[in-house]
Design a protein around this motif. Structure first.
Motif, PDB file in Angstrom:
ATOM      1  N   HIS A 139     -19.416   3.382   1.520  1.00  0.00           N
ATOM      2  CA  HIS A 139     -18.044   3.052   1.118  1.00  0.00           C
ATOM      3  C   HIS A 139     -17.211   2.483   2.267  1.00  0.00           C
ATOM      4  O   HIS A 139     -15.991   2.310   2.117  1.00  0.00           O
ATOM      5  CB  HIS A 139     -17.359   4.294   0.545  1.00  0.00           C
ATOM      6  N   VAL A 146      -7.692   0.328  -2.869  1.00  0.00           N
ATOM      7  CA  VAL A 146      -9.142   0.469  -2.720  1.00  0.00           C
ATOM      8  C   VAL A 146      -9.673  -0.200  -1.460  1.00  0.00           C
ATOM      9  O   VAL A 146     -10.879  -0.259  -1.255  1.00  0.00           O
ATOM     10  CB  VAL A 146      -9.904  -0.084  -3.949  1.00  0.00           C
ATOM     11  N   GLN A 147      -8.784  -0.692  -0.591  1.00  0.00           N
ATOM     12  CA  GLN A 147      -9.259  -1.236   0.679  1.00  0.00           C
ATOM     13  C   GLN A 147      -9.982  -0.150   1.460  1.00  0.00           C
ATOM     14  O   GLN A 147      -9.610   1.023   1.406  1.00  0.00           O
ATOM     15  CB  GLN A 147      -8.074  -1.773   1.500  1.00  0.00           C
ATOM     16  N   SER A 148     -11.006  -0.539   2.176  1.00  0.00           N
ATOM     17  CA  SER A 148     -11.795   0.442   2.909  1.00  0.00           C
ATOM     18  C   SER A 148     -10.961   1.097   4.005  1.00  0.00           C
ATOM     19  O   SER A 148      -9.986   0.531   4.499  1.00  0.00           O
ATOM     20  CB  SER A 148     -13.031  -0.220   3.537  1.00  0.00           C
ATOM     21  N   LYS A 158     -10.416   9.396  -4.370  1.00  0.00           N
ATOM     22  CA  LYS A 158      -9.227   8.659  -4.801  1.00  0.00           C
ATOM     23  C   LYS A 158      -9.512   7.162  -4.888  1.00  0.00           C
ATOM     24  O   LYS A 158      -9.013   6.466  -5.787  1.00  0.00           O
ATOM     25  CB  LYS A 158      -8.065   8.925  -3.842  1.00  0.00           C
ATOM     26  N   ARG A 159     -10.315   6.687  -3.952  1.00  0.00           N
ATOM     27  CA  ARG A 159     -10.669   5.268  -3.967  1.00  0.00           C
ATOM     28  C   ARG A 159     -11.476   4.931  -5.219  1.00  0.00           C
ATOM     29  O   ARG A 159     -11.274   3.892  -5.855  1.00  0.00           O
ATOM     30  CB  ARG A 159     -11.472   4.908  -2.708  1.00  0.00           C
ATOM     31  N   ARG A 182     -10.480  10.992   0.152  1.00  0.00           N
ATOM     32  CA  ARG A 182     -10.114   9.575   0.110  1.00  0.00           C
ATOM     33  C   ARG A 182     -11.131   8.764  -0.682  1.00  0.00           C
ATOM     34  O   ARG A 182     -10.774   7.831  -1.402  1.00  0.00           O
ATOM     35  CB  ARG A 182      -9.974   9.027   1.537  1.00  0.00           C
ATOM     36  N   TYR A 227       0.831  -1.206   0.000  1.00  0.00           N
ATOM     37  CA  TYR A 227       0.000   0.000   0.000  1.00  0.00           C
ATOM     38  C   TYR A 227       0.867   1.258   0.000  1.00  0.00           C
ATOM     39  O   TYR A 227       0.674   2.156  -0.833  1.00  0.00           O
ATOM     40  CB  TYR A 227      -0.924   0.009   1.220  1.00  0.00           C
TER      41      TYR A 227
END
Length: 287
Positions: free
Chosen positions: A201, A103-105, A215-216, A212, A77
């Motif tokens: 999300h 894309v992890q929460s 960006k995700r 964020r 990451y």
């Protein structure tokens, strides 16, 4: 009992091995392969001792595997984030595995970073075994769950997210994807709508959360573009994870059913403008 965190620190010396740098690329498929403990080492002696109790040994190895997997994801990451932020790479240059880490929460990433800190402290690392028994979903991340728990816990998160998404769409009059003008861009949402968006999300409502989420979404769209060529090679873990990050119902779907759901999602969202893609999950659910 010997300190688990000390053993993890010894084991994690593998992070600098070339083999690890290859294995880490399979982040959603499972942990990177471990290096067998050397005879006479602390790890070897400890595992030989607790081998008298098979269930304890199994828990110990689950924590080790989960810790290595968590370390691998966190390392990827930050490496990927730095490459994108500094302009070394564009999102379109990233691999499936690199995009998966982006894309992890927010809630999962927060837990991962907390666990990494805990594992550096001699003593508290042993508490992970108790967490694994009593609080696997609330305290630990997917890296420490069994395959059955991963399916169950991710579905719970998907259900919560879709409820928030459906409530948010209802405030707009339950529009369809073609009703673009009714779907507000993120900078036009009021406070109550933003809270529902955070829930949709799986993001904490902290300062900077709006940025964020944006960006995700950019990273998720880049990942969608790679799905057609990658999806046939996914194993069950990867399929479950990719349904989860898109908030697609998992339930008891087979591998072929999850592949079909992902293909349908990618096709359904491929031409959506960004303000519509923001609501892709509940729109896909109600199509």
């Amino acid at each position: 009992m010997h300190s688990l965190s000390r053993i993890l620190l010894n084991r994690n010396k593998v992070l600098v091995q070339p083999a690890y740098l290859v294995a880490v690329r399979h982040t959603s498929a499972g942990p990177p392969p471990s290096t067998p403990a050397k005879e006479g080492s602390l790890t070897y002696k400890y595992e030989k001792f607790i081998g008298k109790w098979p269930k304890v040994l199994a828990l110990h190895r689950t924590v080790l595997e989960g810790s290595r997997w968590c370390f691998a994801d966190v390392k990827m990451y930050f490496r990927t984030k730095k490459a994108v932020t500094t302009g070394q790479k564009k999102l379109s240059d990233l691999t499936v595995e690199e995009l998966e880490t982006l894309v992890q929460s927010g809630s999962e990433l927060f837990k991962m970073l907390t666990l990494i800190v805990i594992l550096q402290i001699p003593g508290p690392g042993d508490i992970l075994i108790l967490m694994l028994i009593f609080f696997p979903r609330l305290v630990l991340t997917r890296h420490f769950w069994s395959d059955e728990q991963r399916r169950e816990f991710f579905q719970l998160e998907v259900t919560k997210a879709l409820i928030s998404g459906e409530q948010l769409l209802s405030t707009f009059g339950s529009p369809s994807p073609s009703d673009e003008n009714k779907l507000k861009p993120i900078d036009k949402l009021d406070t109550s709508e933003m809270l529902l968006l955070h829930g949709m999300h799986s993001m904490y409502p902290l300062p900077g959360a709006k940025r964020r989420i944006e960006k995700r979404m950019e990273a998720l769209r880049a990942l969608d573009n790679l799905m057609p060529s990658a999806i046939d090679g996914f194993n069950e873990r990867q399929l479950i994870f990719n349904c989860y990050i898109r908030k697609i119902d998992i339930g008891k779907k087979s591998e072929s059913e999850m592949r079909d759901s992902l293909r349908q999602y990618v096709k359904f969202t491929s031409r959506m403008p960004n303000n519509v893609y923001l609501y892709a999950s509940p729109l896909f659910k109600q199509k």
